[in-house]
Enzyme design. Structure first.
Site, PDB file in Angstrom:
ATOM      1  N   HIS A 227     -28.386  -1.868   0.807  1.00 40.18           N
ATOM      2  CA  HIS A 227     -28.068  -1.222  -0.474  1.00 40.18           C
ATOM      3  C   HIS A 227     -27.150  -0.029  -0.273  1.00 40.18           C
ATOM      4  CE1 HIS A 227     -28.614  -0.595  -4.730  1.00 40.18           C
ATOM      5  NE2 HIS A 227     -28.908   0.679  -4.521  1.00 40.18           N
TER       6      HIS A 227
ATOM      7  N   HIS B 168     -23.919   2.378  -2.306  1.00 42.20           N
ATOM      8  CA  HIS B 168     -22.874   2.706  -3.281  1.00 42.20           C
ATOM      9  C   HIS B 168     -21.872   3.525  -2.469  1.00 42.20           C
ATOM     10  CE1 HIS B 168     -25.761   1.502  -6.341  1.00 42.20           C
ATOM     11  NE2 HIS B 168     -26.621   2.370  -5.857  1.00 42.20           N
TER      12      HIS B 168
ATOM     13  N   GLN C 181     -20.579   7.170  -3.034  1.00 40.09           N
ATOM     14  CA  GLN C 181     -21.500   8.312  -2.966  1.00 40.09           C
ATOM     15  C   GLN C 181     -21.515   8.980  -1.590  1.00 40.09           C
ATOM     16  OE1 GLN C 181     -25.294   7.201  -4.788  1.00 40.09           O
ATOM     17  NE2 GLN C 181     -24.259   6.439  -6.622  1.00 40.09           N
TER      18      GLN C 181
ATOM     19  N   ARG D 118     -28.122  12.470 -11.359  1.00 41.48           N
ATOM     20  CA  ARG D 118     -27.301  11.385 -11.876  1.00 41.48           C
ATOM     21  C   ARG D 118     -26.105  11.927 -12.670  1.00 41.48           C
ATOM     22  NH1 ARG D 118     -28.891   6.280 -15.748  1.00 41.48           N
ATOM     23  NH2 ARG D 118     -28.871   7.910 -17.339  1.00 41.48           N
TER      24      ARG D 118
ATOM     25  N   TYR E 261     -20.300  -0.817  -8.843  1.00 41.32           N
ATOM     26  CA  TYR E 261     -20.138  -0.749 -10.307  1.00 41.32           C
ATOM     27  C   TYR E 261     -18.989   0.133 -10.771  1.00 41.32           C
ATOM     28  CZ  TYR E 261     -23.152   3.418  -9.728  1.00 41.32           C
ATOM     29  OH  TYR E 261     -23.695   4.602  -9.332  1.00 41.32           O
TER      30      TYR E 261
ATOM     31  N   HIS F  26     -27.289  -4.113 -12.961  1.00 48.12           N
ATOM     32  CA  HIS F  26     -27.558  -2.773 -12.420  1.00 48.12           C
ATOM     33  C   HIS F  26     -29.041  -2.421 -12.474  1.00 48.12           C
ATOM     34  CE1 HIS F  26     -28.062   1.627 -12.509  1.00 48.12           C
ATOM     35  NE2 HIS F  26     -27.043   1.633 -11.674  1.00 48.12           N
TER      36      HIS F  26
ATOM     37  N   ARG G 220     -32.280  -1.174 -17.507  1.00 42.46           N
ATOM     38  CA  ARG G 220     -31.711  -0.226 -18.473  1.00 42.46           C
ATOM     39  C   ARG G 220     -30.293  -0.622 -18.861  1.00 42.46           C
ATOM     40  NH1 ARG G 220     -30.996   4.030 -15.012  1.00 42.46           N
ATOM     41  NH2 ARG G 220     -32.207   3.186 -13.296  1.00 42.46           N
TER      42      ARG G 220
ATOM     43  N   HIS H 181     -31.674  -2.809  -9.356  1.00 42.56           N
ATOM     44  CA  HIS H 181     -32.511  -1.607  -9.222  1.00 42.56           C
ATOM     45  C   HIS H 181     -33.738  -1.796 -10.112  1.00 42.56           C
ATOM     46  CE1 HIS H 181     -28.537   0.764  -8.724  1.00 42.56           C
ATOM     47  NE2 HIS H 181     -29.162   0.946  -7.582  1.00 42.56           N
TER      48      HIS H 181
ATOM     49  N   HIS I 242     -35.583  -0.519  -4.539  1.00 43.64           N
ATOM     50  CA  HIS I 242     -36.556   0.583  -4.712  1.00 43.64           C
ATOM     51  C   HIS I 242     -37.958   0.033  -5.008  1.00 43.64           C
ATOM     52  CE1 HIS I 242     -33.117   3.105  -4.426  1.00 43.64           C
ATOM     53  NE2 HIS I 242     -32.625   2.743  -5.597  1.00 43.64           N
TER      54      HIS I 242
ATOM     55  N   ASP J  44     -28.124   3.479   0.509  1.00 40.76           N
ATOM     56  CA  ASP J  44     -27.993   3.804  -0.915  1.00 40.76           C
ATOM     57  C   ASP J  44     -26.969   4.920  -1.180  1.00 40.76           C
ATOM     58  OD1 ASP J  44     -28.380   4.255  -3.609  1.00 40.76           O
ATOM     59  OD2 ASP J  44     -30.549   4.373  -3.527  1.00 40.76           O
TER      60      ASP J  44
HETATM   61  C1  NGQ Z   1     -26.906   4.309  -8.935  1.00 40.58           C
HETATM   62  N1  NGQ Z   1     -28.758   5.244  -7.720  1.00 40.58           N
HETATM   63  O1  NGQ Z   1     -26.561   3.387  -9.663  1.00 40.58           O
HETATM   64  O2  NGQ Z   1     -26.124   4.837  -8.151  1.00 40.58           O
HETATM   65  C2  NGQ Z   1     -28.328   4.797  -9.017  1.00 40.58           C
HETATM   66  C3  NGQ Z   1     -28.439   5.926  -9.991  1.00 40.58           C
HETATM   67  C4  NGQ Z   1     -29.132   4.891 -12.181  1.00 40.58           C
HETATM   68  C5  NGQ Z   1     -30.033   5.204  -7.392  1.00 40.58           C
HETATM   69  N2  NGQ Z   1     -30.847   4.661  -8.255  1.00 40.58           N
HETATM   70  C6  NGQ Z   1     -28.068   5.589 -11.396  1.00 40.58           C
HETATM   71  N3  NGQ Z   1     -30.456   5.660  -6.255  1.00 40.58           N
HETATM   72  O3  NGQ Z   1     -30.092   4.366 -11.632  1.00 40.58           O
HETATM   73  O4  NGQ Z   1     -28.979   4.848 -13.408  1.00 40.58           O
HETATM   74 ZN    ZN Z   2     -28.652   2.110  -5.898  1.00 38.52          ZN
END
Ligand code: NGQ
Ligand code: ZN
Length: 459
Positions: free
Chosen positions: A60, A62, A65, A86, A125, A209, A212, A235, A272, A323
């Site tokens: 995992h 991104h 980041q 976030r 994304y 994603h 949500r 996620h 997660h 991550d």
């Molecule tokens: C992400 N990261 O998409 O980068 C997410 C945060 C979210 C982690 N969950 C954003 N560690 O979950 O909306």
């Molecule tokens: Zn993530």
């Protein structure tokens, strides 16, 4: 490329450590023989090495980041949380250009390789330009990450992300999420474009994603339309707030709801999965899906602890990911995974089974198996038909002095912070030699330049 071979004094095979093992691979980077002698392995000349273990899968990531790691550690006005982090992350995500993303991903991949990851799953994304406009090539940003992987030599599974909503019940995207906007058609379009790059080093899957950001109907549509056998990551249940919102929306907890509506099988990776009740934990373990655990990020973001012991006892599969890239090493992820459990239970040596009493061996082997499954690529084991992805450890380092084979992983994971990874081969190609990547100076220079540009454009 020609094939090759090594003769390892000790090698970690799927059923444990073995002495004097020859490993040979072909010109495509696929292992063709694992034998007692080089001749057995069909190799005339094999380089002699000491300790060999399979390279780890980072399931995992991104990549962008990486460039903000360690830069969100100053308290804000109110109470800081995952959700305030976030907002910072969104601000950062809004600025990065395609060329900067490629530079950042290349640095990340060098970091990962040097510490023993030989492949990565990119949960991608950042599809659009900062103002939400589509790039002329809709997969441009994904292709930049793929190019960085090719340049550095790391294996890659690209997961274009389905991101349509700002919250449960098809809420509209917020202004800072416009860059991520995609529907099922757009994701399948990216999959098709990226499929042209598929080879031994590169695979393509897809990722809603989260519950949500994608509706249940969209998730079903995407899963059904994806070519068979491709990995699907999502996620899930990372934060209590998400569990509460899911309950309010659907009357069910996130994993229970997904399981009921989609079913889960070996194609799925649940990233997660921190907040599961007992029934969800058992159902996940029984499903054959992989839990994608990211302990350093989960600690950094204040998520909570995955219930590892009952999950392993139920036969659950897991892999590890870095991550947000506050860590770059599988040692850190696996150490935190075990230590979190020890702190919670006030006990020692948690990740063991009736047949595996060595914590390090259990963690490394289980994370390999889960990571390989989640990557959709033939990696994760020194076995015929798998990619020749492996690490040569520094057996002259004091931490490994006099170690019997079955102590090696315990010492690797639980003693000190020196990097004990000396050489790294990916698909039979030596990409790290004596701890260094041939391109690392140039890649670091490009990374520094990208970071300076990103800072200049800070609000
Ligand atoms: C992400 N990261 O998409 O980068 C997410 C945060 C979210 C982690 N969950 C954003 N560690 O979950 O909306
Ligand atoms: Zn993530």
């Amino acid at each position: 490329m020609n094939g090759g071979a090594v003769l390892a004094r000790h090698a970690l095979l799927p059923d444990g450590w073995a002495r004097d093992v020859a490993i040979a691979w072909n010109g495509d980077g696929v292992i063709t023989a694992v034998g007692a002698t080089a001749a057995d392995a069909g190799a005339a000349a094999a380089a002699a090495v000491g300790l060999v273990i399979p390279g780890m899968v980072n399931l995992h990531s991104h990549a962008f980041q990486r460039a903000m790691a360690g830069q969100a550690e100053t308290a804000g006005e109110g109470e800081d949380s995952f959700w305030t982090w976030r907002e910072l992350m969104y601000r950062f995500a809004g600025r990065i250009t395609p060329a900067q993303l490629e530079a950042v991903a290349a640095q990340l991949f060098v970091d990962c390789l040097r510490h023993g990851y030989t492949s990565v799953c990119e949960f991608h994304y950042l599809h659009r330009a900062a103002d939400g406009a589509a790039y002329a090539r809709p997969a441009e940003m994904a292709e930049r990450v793929a190019q960085a992987a090719r340049e550095t030599g790391i294996g890659l599974t690209m997961l274009p992300v389905l991101y349509s909503h700002g919250g449960f019940g098809a809420q509209p995207l917020g202004p800072r999420q416009r860059r991520f906007q995609s529907d099922v058609g757009a994701v399948l379009g990216m999959v098709e474009a990226l499929d042209r790059l598929r080879d031994g080093q590169f695979e393509v899957g897809a990722a809603p994603h989260s519950l949500r950001a994608a509706s249940m109907a969209q998730i079903g549509e995407l899963a059904a339309a994806l070519p068979p056998g491709r990995p699907i990551h999502i996620h899930i249940a990372e934060q209590q707030l998400e569990v509460d919102a899911c309950l309010a929306h659907s009357g069910q907890r996130p994993l229970a709801w997904l399981l009921e509506r989609q079913g889960l099988d070996a194609r799925w990776c649940l990233v997660h999965a921190t907040h599961l009740d007992e029934a969800e934990l058992a159902a996940l373990a029984a499903s054959g899906a992989v839990a994608g655990l990211c302990p350093s990020t989960e600690a950094n973001l204040g998520d909570g602890l995955f219930a590892l012991a009952p999950y392993l006892a139920a036969g659950g599969r897991f892999g590890i990911g870095s991550d947000s890239h506050v860590g770059h090493s599988p040692v850190e992820e696996l150490r935190w995974l075990e230590y979190g459990q020890r702190l919670r239970q006030q006990r020692r040596n948690i990740a063991v089974s009736p047949v595996q009493r060595h914590v390090g061996d259990l963690l490394w082997q289980a994370a390999l198996a889960g990571g390989a499954q989640a990557s959709g690529r033939p990696v994760g084991a020194l076995a015929v038909g798998r990619r020749a992805d492996f690490l040569v450890l520094d057996d002259e380092h004091p931490n490994l002095a006099g170690a019997p084979a079955d102590e090696v992983l315990g010492r690797l994971l639980f003693a000190g912070n020196d990097n004990l990874v000396r050489d790294v081969l990916v698909g039979g190609r030596r990409v790290i030699q004596d701890g260094r990547h041939a391109g690392q100076a140039a890649i670091a220079a490009r990374y520094r330049a990208a970071l300076a540009q990103l800072r200049e454009r800070s609000p």
